[in-house]
Design a protein around this motif. Structure first.
Motif, short mmCIF file in Angstrom:
data_model
loop_
_atom_site.label_atom_id
_atom_site.label_comp_id
_atom_site.label_asym_id
_atom_site.label_seq_id
_atom_site.Cartn_x
_atom_site.Cartn_y
_atom_site.Cartn_z
N TRP A 28 -17.06 27.14 6.04
CA TRP A 28 -17.76 27.05 4.75
C TRP A 28 -16.86 26.42 3.69
N ALA A 29 -15.59 26.85 3.63
CA ALA A 29 -14.67 26.33 2.62
C ALA A 29 -14.54 24.82 2.74
N LYS A 30 -14.41 24.31 3.95
CA LYS A 30 -14.26 22.86 4.15
C LYS A 30 -15.50 22.10 3.70
N VAL A 31 -16.69 22.73 3.82
CA VAL A 31 -17.93 22.07 3.42
C VAL A 31 -18.07 22.01 1.90
N VAL A 32 -17.74 23.11 1.21
CA VAL A 32 -18.00 23.17 -0.24
C VAL A 32 -16.86 22.62 -1.08
N GLU A 37 -14.28 20.67 -5.99
CA GLU A 37 -13.11 20.05 -6.62
C GLU A 37 -13.51 19.19 -7.81
N LYS A 38 -14.75 18.71 -7.82
CA LYS A 38 -15.22 17.88 -8.93
C LYS A 38 -15.70 18.73 -10.11
N ALA A 39 -15.87 20.03 -9.88
CA ALA A 39 -16.40 20.90 -10.93
C ALA A 39 -15.32 21.88 -11.40
N ASP A 40 -15.40 23.14 -10.95
CA ASP A 40 -14.46 24.17 -11.41
C ASP A 40 -13.12 24.15 -10.70
N LYS A 41 -13.04 23.37 -9.62
CA LYS A 41 -11.82 23.32 -8.81
C LYS A 41 -11.47 24.68 -8.21
N LYS A 42 -12.49 25.49 -8.00
CA LYS A 42 -12.28 26.82 -7.41
C LYS A 42 -13.38 27.12 -6.41
N ILE A 43 -13.02 27.89 -5.39
CA ILE A 43 -13.99 28.55 -4.52
C ILE A 43 -13.60 30.02 -4.47
N LYS A 254 -27.68 23.98 6.39
CA LYS A 254 -26.35 23.69 6.92
C LYS A 254 -25.58 24.98 7.16
N GLY A 255 -25.64 25.91 6.19
CA GLY A 255 -24.97 27.20 6.37
C GLY A 255 -25.53 27.96 7.55
N TYR A 256 -26.87 27.94 7.67
CA TYR A 256 -27.54 28.61 8.79
C TYR A 256 -27.07 28.03 10.12
N GLU A 257 -26.99 26.70 10.20
CA GLU A 257 -26.58 26.04 11.44
C GLU A 257 -25.15 26.41 11.80
N ILE A 258 -24.26 26.39 10.82
CA ILE A 258 -22.85 26.71 11.08
C ILE A 258 -22.72 28.15 11.57
N MET A 259 -23.38 29.08 10.87
CA MET A 259 -23.26 30.49 11.25
C MET A 259 -23.89 30.76 12.60
N LYS A 260 -24.99 30.10 12.92
CA LYS A 260 -25.60 30.32 14.24
C LYS A 260 -24.65 29.89 15.35
N ASP A 261 -23.96 28.77 15.17
CA ASP A 261 -23.00 28.33 16.18
C ASP A 261 -21.87 29.34 16.34
N ILE A 262 -21.41 29.91 15.23
CA ILE A 262 -20.34 30.91 15.28
C ILE A 262 -20.83 32.17 15.98
N MET A 263 -22.01 32.65 15.59
CA MET A 263 -22.57 33.84 16.24
C MET A 263 -22.82 33.59 17.72
N ALA A 264 -23.22 32.36 18.06
CA ALA A 264 -23.43 32.02 19.47
C ALA A 264 -22.14 32.18 20.26
N SER A 265 -21.02 31.73 19.66
CA SER A 265 -19.73 31.80 20.36
C SER A 265 -19.24 33.23 20.52
N GLU A 266 -19.74 34.16 19.70
CA GLU A 266 -19.34 35.56 19.78
C GLU A 266 -20.35 36.42 20.54
N SER A 267 -21.42 35.82 21.03
CA SER A 267 -22.43 36.58 21.78
C SER A 267 -21.86 37.03 23.12
#
Length: 371
Positions: A28-32, A37-43, A254-267
């Motif tokens: 998630w961090a790499k995506v956002v 960085e163009k706005a608050d420069k914080k996550i 996009k978040g849903y897709e990323i998390m589903k792949d992660i949950m798939a790997s932990e199934s």
């Protein structure tokens, strides 16, 4: 130094939960970050029930895993604001010590914030009234006290904000019809949905009861702005009952897709390449119970029926069809290849040649029945 207090036990389930959260944070961090960085420069990473940081055996829990990820990535280290809270002062004191002991913790531009206090209506009001920088929030209460969907609404309302919360199914299942915890159930499901569940659940089988509870929870989350809801199920040691669920909430596919792949790997079970999106200690010892569903055959049949007469790309198909189903993108590629080999669909590139069995964005997939 204060006496250390640790989580007493590290179960397989707790390890899986921590890995899912830590893996998602990193991706998630790499995506956002480019937009942030163009706005608050914080996550931000927000953990409202952070605990003491380690288990009794010394293994790191989620807060330390997230901070390790940030320390190991210079860009995250520059932008991350980490906020940890717990209602137990012993926990927060120990967590603060553990954070300060992390190697290279000083490389984080913003020192992690650790607070001690209840997660109550005031907290819900704060998150709903305050604009958040892109944030990933984790809500892991013990039981159901403090688990309010008003909190979830507040922490997902702004751009780039996703949330995952731990849902103690056993305690909530028992609490729905218990008058003494009615206000907690109403805070979780909303008054009307909670009352509907009290009327609906008596007499249902355990499987239908679980489905009804999850359906109402997802419906309430969606009514509050969480477009995508993805549960990961933890079973008991026998593998026959649900004990907990990890619920992911996002406004973006996009978040849903990323998390589903992660949950798939932990199934703990993968049937014909399709993940169960669940973890059970019993799965490894009872594989026969999970080998009879033939999920890929079902997927191929669904695609032929649901997309008859349509032409679309794999990305369009996946986003419109995969929500609420266990299938990951790899499963859709495999199903399309088998359907193409059987002559039931055709695929044409609008940009030069394509290699058969591949479905990049310039390939249009045509299902039979189009006129």
């Amino acid at each position: 130094m204060k006496g250390k207090k640790f989580f007493e036990e590290r179960t397989d389930q707790s390890e899986v939960k921590a890995r899912i959260v830590a893996k998602y944070f990193a991706t998630w961090a790499k995506v956002v970050m480019p937009s942030a960085e163009k706005a608050d420069k914080k996550i931000a990473y927000i953990d409202l029930y952070a605990g003491p940081g380690r288990y009794k055996d010394g293994a790191a829990s989620t807060p330390l895993l997230v901070l390790d990820t940030a320390i190991g990535n210079p860009q995250i280290a520059k932008m991350l604001v980490a906020y940890f809270n717990d209602v137990d002062q012993n926990n927060t004191a120990t967590l603060q010590e553990e954070i300060q002991s992390l190697p290279n913790i000083s490389t984080l531009k913003h020192a992690p914030i650790v607070t001690c206090g209840p997660v109550d209506d005031d907290a819900a009001e704060y998150f709903n009234a305050t604009r958040l920088v892109p944030s990933f929030s984790f809500v892991d209460p013990f039981g159901y006290k403090g688990l309010s969907l008003k909190i979830v609404k507040g922490v997902i309302k702004d751009w780039g904000c996703d949330c995952v919360f731990f849902f103690n199914y056993n305690r909530i299942n028992a609490g729905i019809s218990n008058p003494s915890v009615k206000h907690h159930m109403d805070a979780l499901f909303g008054e009307k949905r909670a009352e509907d569940l009290r009327n609906k659940l008596p007499g249902l089988s355990p499987e239908l009861r679980e489905a009804a509870i999850l359906e109402e929870l997802a419906a309430e989350i969606k009514s509050l702005g969480g477009k995508y809801v993805l549960p990961f199920t933890f079973k008991n040691s026998n593998g026959n009952r649900t004990s907990h669920k990890l619920i992911f909430v996002s406004k973006h596919f996009k978040g849903y897709e990323i998390m589903k792949d992660i949950m798939a790997s932990e199934s703990s079970v993968v049937d014909e390449g399709v993940p169960s999106l669940s973890y059970s200690p019993a799965d490894a010892s009872m594989p026969l119970l999970f080998s009879l569903a033939q999920p890929m055959s079902k997927l191929r049949g669904m695609l032929l029926k649901d997309f008859a007469g349509q032409t679309l790309t794999l990305d369009q198909l996946y986003e419109s069809h995969s929500v609420g189903k266990p299938y990951i993108k790899k499963n859709y590629r495999e199903a399309l290849k088998e359907l193409e080999d059987a002559g039931k669909i055709s695929a044409t590139s609008v940009k030069g040649k394509r290699r058969k069995g591949t479905y990049p964005s310039h390939v249009r997939i045509k299902f039979e029945g189009e006129t």
